[in-house]
Design a protein around this motif. Structure first.
Motif, PDB file in Angstrom:
ATOM      1  N   LEU A 190       0.843  -1.196   0.000  1.00  0.00           N
ATOM      2  CA  LEU A 190       0.000   0.000   0.000  1.00  0.00           C
ATOM      3  C   LEU A 190       0.884   1.255   0.000  1.00  0.00           C
ATOM      4  N   PRO A 191       0.400   2.345  -0.581  1.00  0.00           N
ATOM      5  CA  PRO A 191       1.268   3.518  -0.816  1.00  0.00           C
ATOM      6  C   PRO A 191       1.452   4.440   0.379  1.00  0.00           C
ATOM      7  N   THR A 192       0.628   4.292   1.420  1.00  0.00           N
ATOM      8  CA  THR A 192       0.666   5.274   2.503  1.00  0.00           C
ATOM      9  C   THR A 192       2.019   5.309   3.204  1.00  0.00           C
ATOM     10  N   THR A 193       2.719   4.183   3.210  1.00  0.00           N
ATOM     11  CA  THR A 193       4.037   4.159   3.858  1.00  0.00           C
ATOM     12  C   THR A 193       5.041   5.043   3.125  1.00  0.00           C
ATOM     13  N   LYS A 197       2.648  11.446   5.726  1.00  0.00           N
ATOM     14  CA  LYS A 197       1.377  11.848   6.322  1.00  0.00           C
ATOM     15  C   LYS A 197       0.713  10.655   6.992  1.00  0.00           C
ATOM     16  N   LYS A 198       0.069  10.910   8.141  1.00  0.00           N
ATOM     17  CA  LYS A 198      -0.760   9.920   8.818  1.00  0.00           C
ATOM     18  C   LYS A 198      -2.210  10.373   8.774  1.00  0.00           C
ATOM     19  N   LEU A 199      -3.111   9.443   9.060  1.00  0.00           N
ATOM     20  CA  LEU A 199      -4.539   9.742   8.981  1.00  0.00           C
ATOM     21  C   LEU A 199      -4.895  10.967   9.823  1.00  0.00           C
ATOM     22  N   ASP A 200      -5.623  11.885   9.216  1.00  0.00           N
ATOM     23  CA  ASP A 200      -6.099  13.135   9.829  1.00  0.00           C
ATOM     24  C   ASP A 200      -4.967  14.128  10.101  1.00  0.00           C
ATOM     25  N   GLY A 201      -3.776  13.814   9.625  1.00  0.00           N
ATOM     26  CA  GLY A 201      -2.667  14.735   9.814  1.00  0.00           C
ATOM     27  C   GLY A 201      -2.464  15.614   8.587  1.00  0.00           C
ATOM     28  N   TYR A 304      -8.658   0.454   4.550  1.00  0.00           N
ATOM     29  CA  TYR A 304      -9.568   1.600   4.531  1.00  0.00           C
ATOM     30  C   TYR A 304      -8.916   2.838   5.140  1.00  0.00           C
ATOM     31  N   ARG A 305      -8.143   2.647   6.196  1.00  0.00           N
ATOM     32  CA  ARG A 305      -7.409   3.761   6.795  1.00  0.00           C
ATOM     33  C   ARG A 305      -6.473   4.412   5.793  1.00  0.00           C
ATOM     34  N   ASP A 306      -5.747   3.582   5.036  1.00  0.00           N
ATOM     35  CA  ASP A 306      -4.809   4.112   4.048  1.00  0.00           C
ATOM     36  C   ASP A 306      -5.532   4.759   2.874  1.00  0.00           C
ATOM     37  N   TYR A 307      -6.710   4.254   2.536  1.00  0.00           N
ATOM     38  CA  TYR A 307      -7.524   4.885   1.489  1.00  0.00           C
ATOM     39  C   TYR A 307      -7.945   6.290   1.909  1.00  0.00           C
TER      40      TYR A 307
END
Length: 329
Positions: A190-193, A197-201, A304-307
């Motif tokens: 997954l690309p979030t790594t 940025k983190k969720l809501d940041g 879903y968090r990363d989405y």
């Protein structure tokens, strides 16, 4: 003449209809049995005649073996008929236990049809083109950015509402607890790594300054495609179980597809080429199958968090591009 095996099968039986082949062989076995034994009473009588000739040479005397022979002949034929009927019944019963030779391929095809279908993220705008856009139309960057940001906001609004439903129905808790519990957990595909940025940041301002419009279009497009791989599996699992989140996940997949279409429109307009083709293989089998409910729920939350985090990233990045457009554009 066709030959039968010792088990009662015709030679070459696999090339024939099993029912006719087996019945044919059983009839042939019965015929052989009859032929072998039909002369037995005559031969036995001839042997007896040699031994008992003195009894029959006496006028008026009845052979003591004649009535016995009649009873034995009747018993033999009754036994033979019963055997033949038993063999025929056995043949029909064995046919009932044969597995259907055509059902297995049909089931396999049904199970794999969706897995072999073309992924939706490879052609997000469908066959009719990309919202009427074509290379060389000269759509201003500001308009392309507005299209992307607007659709990202729509998808984010839905995702924010759904994340609360997800936390409650899947974990019987709230999103704040899920964020805390599973913050260290990521999937490398997954690309979030790869984004700061983190969720809501908020995205680091220095990172925003380092970005360029065209390369970013390609990067976020591929990143969303990778997330779409996980969302697709979430939808499949919920459909298979007829779960309570099925309709919400289908909506999520549709909103994601619409955003991909907007970004793809901009890619075509800017005459860019997507070098990387995202396939289902990036998500390994151990994350798709043989998971218990807890493992599946944790997997779905991370996807879903990363989405949602990627949606927030896209909004902040493209708002930055819009704010820094040349005044002439």
């Amino acid at each position: 003449m066709e030959m039968c095996t010792a088990q009662g099968h015709l030679v070459g039986m696999l090339d024939r209809d099993q029912r006719t082949a087996k019945l044919c062989c059983f009839d042939r076995l019965c015929a052989v049995f009859v032929k072998k034994y039909e002369n037995l009473p005559e031969q036995t009588a001839r042997t007896r005649r040699n031994k008992t000739i003195s009894h029959r040479s006496v006028p008026g005397r009845t052979s003591p073996h004649s009535s016995c022979k009649t009873r034995k002949n009747g018993h033999f034929w009754k036994s033979l008929h019963r055997l033949k009927h038993a063999l025929i019944v056995g043949a029909y019963l064995s046919l009932l236990t044969f597995p259907s030779t055509s059902s297995a391929p049909t089931i396999q095809k049904s199970m794999s049809s969706r897995e072999t279908a073309e992924p939706k993220w490879l052609n997000p705008c469908g066959m009719g083109g990309v919202n009427g856009a074509a290379p060389g139309h000269g759509i201003p960057d500001a308009q392309l950015i507005n299209m992307i940001v607007r659709q990202a906001h729509i998808a984010e609004a839905k995702a924010k509402t759904f994340k609360e439903e997800f936390a409650e129905k899947k974990f019987n808790t709230n999103v704040a607890q899920l964020k805390l519990y599973y913050a260290p957990h990521d999937y490398e595909w997954l690309p979030t790594t790869k984004i700061p940025k983190k969720l809501d940041g908020a995205v680091d301002p220095e990172h925003l300054k380092s970005l360029e419009f065209k390369p970013t279009l390609l990067e976020v497009y591929v990143s969303l495609q990778k997330i779409a791989v996980g969302v697709e599996q979430m939808v499949w699992d919920e459909e298979d179980r007829n779960g309570p989140l099925k309709s919400s996940l289908i909506e999520t997949e549709n909103y994601l597809g619409s955003l991909l279409c907007e970004i793809h429109t901009a890619i075509i307009e800017k005459e860019l080429t997507v070098e990387e083709t995202v396939t289902r293989d990036i998500m390994k089998e151990e994350l798709r199958k043989n998971l218990d409910n807890t493992g599946r729920n944790i997997r779905d939350w991370i996807i879903y968090r990363d989405y949602l985090n990627m949606l927030q990233y896209i909004i902040q990045v493209f708002d930055h591009f819009k704010a820094n457009l040349p005044s002439s554009d």
